[in-house]
Motif scaffolding. Structure first.
Motif, PDB file in Angstrom:
ATOM      1  N   ALA A 360       0.837  -1.200   0.000  1.00  0.00           N
ATOM      2  CA  ALA A 360       0.000   0.000   0.000  1.00  0.00           C
ATOM      3  C   ALA A 360       0.871   1.248   0.000  1.00  0.00           C
ATOM      4  O   ALA A 360       0.635   2.196  -0.764  1.00  0.00           O
ATOM      5  CB  ALA A 360      -0.931  -0.013   1.209  1.00  0.00           C
ATOM      6  N   ASP A 361       1.902   1.240   0.855  1.00  0.00           N
ATOM      7  CA  ASP A 361       2.777   2.407   0.921  1.00  0.00           C
ATOM      8  C   ASP A 361       3.543   2.592  -0.379  1.00  0.00           C
ATOM      9  O   ASP A 361       3.772   3.713  -0.838  1.00  0.00           O
ATOM     10  CB  ASP A 361       3.739   2.243   2.101  1.00  0.00           C
ATOM     11  CG  ASP A 361       4.582   3.485   2.314  1.00  0.00           C
ATOM     12  OD1 ASP A 361       3.996   4.565   2.570  1.00  0.00           O
ATOM     13  OD2 ASP A 361       5.816   3.386   2.209  1.00  0.00           O
ATOM     14  N   GLU A 362       3.905   1.502  -0.981  1.00  0.00           N
ATOM     15  CA  GLU A 362       4.624   1.574  -2.259  1.00  0.00           C
ATOM     16  C   GLU A 362       3.743   2.204  -3.339  1.00  0.00           C
ATOM     17  O   GLU A 362       4.209   3.032  -4.129  1.00  0.00           O
ATOM     18  CB  GLU A 362       5.062   0.167  -2.679  1.00  0.00           C
ATOM     19  CG  GLU A 362       5.814   0.135  -4.001  1.00  0.00           C
ATOM     20  CD  GLU A 362       6.172  -1.288  -4.404  1.00  0.00           C
ATOM     21  OE1 GLU A 362       6.553  -1.478  -5.571  1.00  0.00           O
ATOM     22  OE2 GLU A 362       6.053  -2.201  -3.555  1.00  0.00           O
ATOM     23  N   ASN A 363       2.474   1.811  -3.378  1.00  0.00           N
ATOM     24  CA  ASN A 363       1.547   2.396  -4.359  1.00  0.00           C
ATOM     25  C   ASN A 363       1.399   3.907  -4.165  1.00  0.00           C
ATOM     26  O   ASN A 363       1.363   4.666  -5.128  1.00  0.00           O
ATOM     27  CB  ASN A 363       0.181   1.733  -4.267  1.00  0.00           C
ATOM     28  CG  ASN A 363       0.172   0.358  -4.891  1.00  0.00           C
ATOM     29  OD1 ASN A 363       1.184  -0.097  -5.432  1.00  0.00           O
ATOM     30  ND2 ASN A 363      -0.964  -0.317  -4.822  1.00  0.00           N
ATOM     31  N   ILE A 364       1.312   4.319  -2.909  1.00  0.00           N
ATOM     32  CA  ILE A 364       1.174   5.743  -2.623  1.00  0.00           C
ATOM     33  C   ILE A 364       2.395   6.510  -3.111  1.00  0.00           C
ATOM     34  O   ILE A 364       2.287   7.589  -3.703  1.00  0.00           O
ATOM     35  CB  ILE A 364       0.939   5.984  -1.118  1.00  0.00           C
ATOM     36  CG1 ILE A 364      -0.430   5.428  -0.697  1.00  0.00           C
ATOM     37  CG2 ILE A 364       1.035   7.480  -0.778  1.00  0.00           C
ATOM     38  CD1 ILE A 364      -1.603   6.123  -1.324  1.00  0.00           C
ATOM     39  N   ARG A 365       3.594   5.936  -2.862  1.00  0.00           N
ATOM     40  CA  ARG A 365       4.819   6.616  -3.302  1.00  0.00           C
ATOM     41  C   ARG A 365       4.865   6.745  -4.821  1.00  0.00           C
ATOM     42  O   ARG A 365       5.351   7.733  -5.366  1.00  0.00           O
ATOM     43  CB  ARG A 365       6.052   5.869  -2.788  1.00  0.00           C
ATOM     44  CG  ARG A 365       6.311   6.074  -1.297  1.00  0.00           C
ATOM     45  CD  ARG A 365       7.730   5.681  -0.940  1.00  0.00           C
ATOM     46  NE  ARG A 365       8.032   4.291  -1.303  1.00  0.00           N
ATOM     47  CZ  ARG A 365       7.841   3.241  -0.520  1.00  0.00           C
ATOM     48  NH1 ARG A 365       7.341   3.443   0.693  1.00  0.00           N
ATOM     49  NH2 ARG A 365       8.140   2.029  -0.937  1.00  0.00           N
TER      50      ARG A 365
END
Length: 845
Positions: A360-365
């Motif tokens: 999820a954090d990777e997608n946001i970045r």
């Protein structure tokens, strides 16, 4: 997510794959109508109600018809019966809906009724000329309608106030057109209604000024429909060819031959789905023709009815209400399989976050530069979803993305959440108002509140008003009016009259319970007017007692003919203008006797009104004041008014009549005997004055003078005998006569006559007035001759006034008054006079 289908379940891609459409079932219909072909249906836009009446040309199985009597039934979009309206005015030509969901029913004689959802109506007519020619067709739009008469002329009606119909330019028709449609005024450049009429192989444009032939040869046409924005036109030829063209016929968009579908006959309807797609229906098929000729087909087990919307089309069948629309772009961005848009990645990141996945954090970045746009897209996509589950997930995804933004204005997010709560509430099947987000934004929240109150959904309307921070006064007024109407209907049905006090108490208690802030703006006068129109005058009066503004109370009380109460309320307001308004209104409506009696019988309570009436009448209407005082038996005031008028008159005859009137009024009052006698004296004086004017051939005006002035005028004119007669007849006191004659003889400079007059007998006024008056008029020398006749003590001072200082000194010497002489010396005007007085003083030893 269990049991909730994914949004893509309802998607259908066009054959070219460039766009998607979705058809969702909004309601399962609650009615029991097996076949819509047996009925004529007309639906209101923006998720509005349906009006259904029997199709008289259809053959029904015995026992299946709704009723043997003509009627129109109103249903919500979920098929719930709202109201049944009986119809008794002959053949119906057209039914339609106004912008505020009022039903318009037009018959063949040009009579049309405007019904609200409670069955109340107003009736208007297109006129006797139209009644003779008849109406053969009409097109009703939200702000008016256009009717086609039997003489093949088009008439436009603007608004719903019953205005006079306006004739449009002659279309030159020899027979009724096969189809025609209206471009409403708000969608035309001229801001006037424009007609598009199929005529033989061409189309005619008709407005209030001219008829224009578009010079096309594709006709004749069997169907014609204007897009919601008025910029495009869909035409269906008699051979089944669909042609979509700009409304000015300059640009062709789409052509499609429906005969390739293998369907019998032509479609029943041709409507727009938004502004770029056309939908047609047959008994079991709904055909959507999109831009560039892309086609989608939907199958139904029973006939359907189509209602065009600004962002789609409602499809009504016996079983369900569906909504077909072109998929909003933001929804495609989020949910399209394989979408790589930032909104889709954000939504995927939110789902991974719920699963506690580090991806999820990777997608946001990955979408950090486009994150704000992705949040906005999720918010907008939530607005276009009908299922609350997906609305919540999209808004939560937006909230999740917002947490990674340093600065983001949450206004749109918050407002969307509020809007969706409102939309979900009104979409509930018991309310049956399937309003979309686009429709809601286009019409405004206030319009939605008005629609709910029209359905008597007051509680929901009040809660939505409170939730959206809107003033609820509109809802409260409508609720109170509906309460009164309901009580009237119940009373008519049961024969028992409801207690007016109880209904008034319920209404006031409801407003008090909600508090002053919620009830602010509620006018009890409006509610009272509703009660009065319903025949509940007593209830209206009681409601008006709670109206704080007297200016709102009084007009209705006057209409109700509660005259005394209206006047009392006006007086209590301490507003003189309002009191005058009531008084003048009552004066126009009542005869004078009743008008005066109303004021007189009011006692001290209406005393201010009586006073104001007298002030007004004295300045503006003397006859009214006369009548008022005569009615009130006020003889003295009437006499004084007659005297005042006599004083302002120049015509002698009219003056005499006014004085006689005053004498009559005074004589009728036992305490005014003296005044009555004075009136007789005045009449005698005027008669004498008229004779004097005749004697001088009109050279002098006597009428209008007092007795003393008349004597003086006689003396000035040399009519001394007439003056003496006046003195004798009117018993003028000697002192007054002497003063008058003194002034008159001085005026004409008859000093010999004055001297003779002073010697005629002992003056009753003395002789000092002779000296004083002559000196004041500049006749000091003549005045000095009267000083010796004056009192000895005053002679010295009188000589001084006459400028005779030497005579004053000699008078002092004769009397032996040195002190006075010395005083005169000190006040002497010059040295010459002083030396002369000094010599007299020296001679006294």
């Amino acid at each position: 997510m269990s049991g909730v289908p994914h949004p893509t379940t309802f998607w259908d891609a066009t054959p070219d794959g460039n766009s998607f459409f979705r058809k969702q079932e909004v309601y399962t219909m609650q009615w029991n109508i097996p076949d819509l072909n047996n009925f004529i249906v007309e639906g209101a836009r923006r998720g509005g109600p349906l009006a259904i009446r029997r199709n008289e040309s259809a053959i029904l199985e015995y026992g299946r018809q709704m009723t043997s009597r003509p009627q129109i039934q109103l249903f919500s979009s979920s098929g719930a019966l709202i109201r049944t309206i009986p119809w008794e005015l002959g053949k119906v030509v057209k039914i339609g809906w106004s912008l505020d969901e009022q039903l318009i029913v037009l018959n063949e004689e040009g009579v049309y009724r405007i019904y609200d959802l409670q069955g109340e109506y107003t009736q208007h007519s297109l006129g006797s000329e139209v009644q003779d020619a008849g109406i053969i067709d009409a097109t009703i739009h939200e702000t008016g309608f256009v009717a086609l008469t039997g003489a093949l002329n088009f008439l436009e009606v603007k608004g719903w106030e019953g205005g006079r119909p306006l004739a449009l330019a002659s279309a030159g028709l020899s027979h009724p057109p096969s189809c025609w449609d209206v471009i409403p005024p708000d969608q035309t450049i001229s801001r006037h209604v424009e007609l598009l009429v199929s005529h033989e192989a061409t189309v005619l444009s008709v407005d209030n000024l001219e008829r224009v032939d578009q010079h096309i040869s594709r006709g004749p046409f069997s169907k014609l429909s204007v897009s919601p924005n008025g910029k495009a036109l869909a035409l269906l030829t008699s051979t089944g060819v669909l042609w979509v063209v700009s409304s000015n016929f300059q640009e062709s968009y789409t052509e499609y031959d429906t005969s390739v579908e293998g369907l019998p006959d032509l479609p029943r309807q041709l409507v727009w789905c938004g502004n770029d797609t056309v939908v047609m229906n047959w008994d079991s098929v709904v055909l959507m023709v999109g831009p560039f000729g892309s086609v989608l087909r939907y199958y139904y087990s029973s006939p359907t009815y189509l209602i065009s919307e600004v962002d789609g089309v409602r499809i009504i069948s016996s079983q369900c209400c569906d909504f077909l629309q072109k998929l909003p772009r933001v929804s495609e961005w989020v949910f399209r399989p394989g979408s790589t848009s930032s909104a889709a990645i954000l939504f995927d990141a939110f789902e991974l976050y719920e699963k506690k996945s580090p991806r999820a954090d990777e997608n946001i970045r990955n979408i950090r530069p486009e994150l704000a746009g992705a949040v906005d897209a999720c918010v907008q996509a939530a607005g276009h979803e009908l299922e609350p589950y997906w609305q919540k997930r999209l808004l939560n995804a937006a909230l999740y993305g917002r947490a990674f933004l340093d600065s983001y204005n949450p206004t749109d997010l918050v407002e969307m959440g509020q809007t969706l709560k409102v939309l979900n509430a009104v979409r509930y099947y018991e309310i049956g108002l399937p309003l979309t987000y686009n429709q809601y934004v286009q019409a405004s929240p206030h319009h939605l509140i008005a629609r709910l109150t029209a359905r008597n959904q007051h509680l929901l309307a009040l809660r939505i008003s409170t939730f959206l921070h809107l003033k609820p006064d509109v809802v409260l007024r409508h609720w109170a009016s509906a309460k009164i109407s309901q009580s009237r209907r119940e009373s008519e049905e049961s024969g028992i009259v409801d207690d007016d006090e109880e209904i008034c108490r319920l209404i006031v208690a409801k407003f008090d319970t909600l508090g002053p802030d919620a009830a602010q703006g509620v006018s009890y006068s409006e509610i009272a007017k509703k009660a009065w129109l319903a025949g509940r005058s007593r209830l209206a009066t009681k409601l008006l007692d709670h109206e704080p503004k007297a200016g709102d109370q009084v007009p209705l009380l006057l209409n109700m003919k509660e005259d005394r109460l209206a006047l009392t309320k006006a007086i209590l307001s301490s507003d003189p203008d309002l009191v005058y308004h009531v008084l003048l209104h009552l004066k126009r409506r009542l005869n004078l006797g009743d008008f005066f009696r109303l004021i007189e019988d009011g006692g001290p309570e209406l005393k201010p009104a009586a006073n104001l009436l007298q002030v007004y009448a004295r300045e503006q209407n003397r006859d009214l004041l006369k009548d008022f005082w005569f009615q009130d038996d006020r003889r003295t005031e009437s006499a004084c008014l007659a005297l005042e008028e006599a004083g302002n008159m120049t015509d002698v005859t009219a003056k005499i009549e006014s004085i006689k009137t005053a004498a009559k009024f005074f004589s009728e009052d036992k305490e005014r005997g003296f005044e009555a006698k004075m009136m007789e004296e005045s009449l005698r004086l005027i008669t004498f004055q008229q004779q004097l004017e005749k004697d001088v051939d009109g050279g002098i005006t006597f009428v209008g003078l007092s007795v003393s002035q008349t004597i003086r005028a006689c003396l000035v004119a040399g009519l001394s005998k007439k003056a003496e007669r006046l003195r004798s007849d009117f018993k003028i006191p000697d002192k007054r006569f002497w003063y008058t004659k003194l002034h008159a003889l001085t005026e004409v400079k008859d000093f010999d006559g004055l001297d003779a007059f002073s010697k005629s007998k002992r003056s009753p006024i003395g002789y000092e007035p002779f000296v004083e008056h002559l000196v004041s008029k500049g006749f000091a020398k003549q005045a000095s001759s009267f000083v010796p006749k004056c009192d000895a003590k005053a002679r010295a001072d009188l000589y001084v006034k006459c400028g005779e200082w030497r005579m004053a000194g000699l008078e002092c010497k004769e009397r032996g008054d040195k002190a006075k002489l010395q005083e005169l010396k000190r006040s002497s005007p010059n040295n010459l006079v002083a030396r002369e007085l000094e010599q007299i003083l020296t001679s006294m030893g």
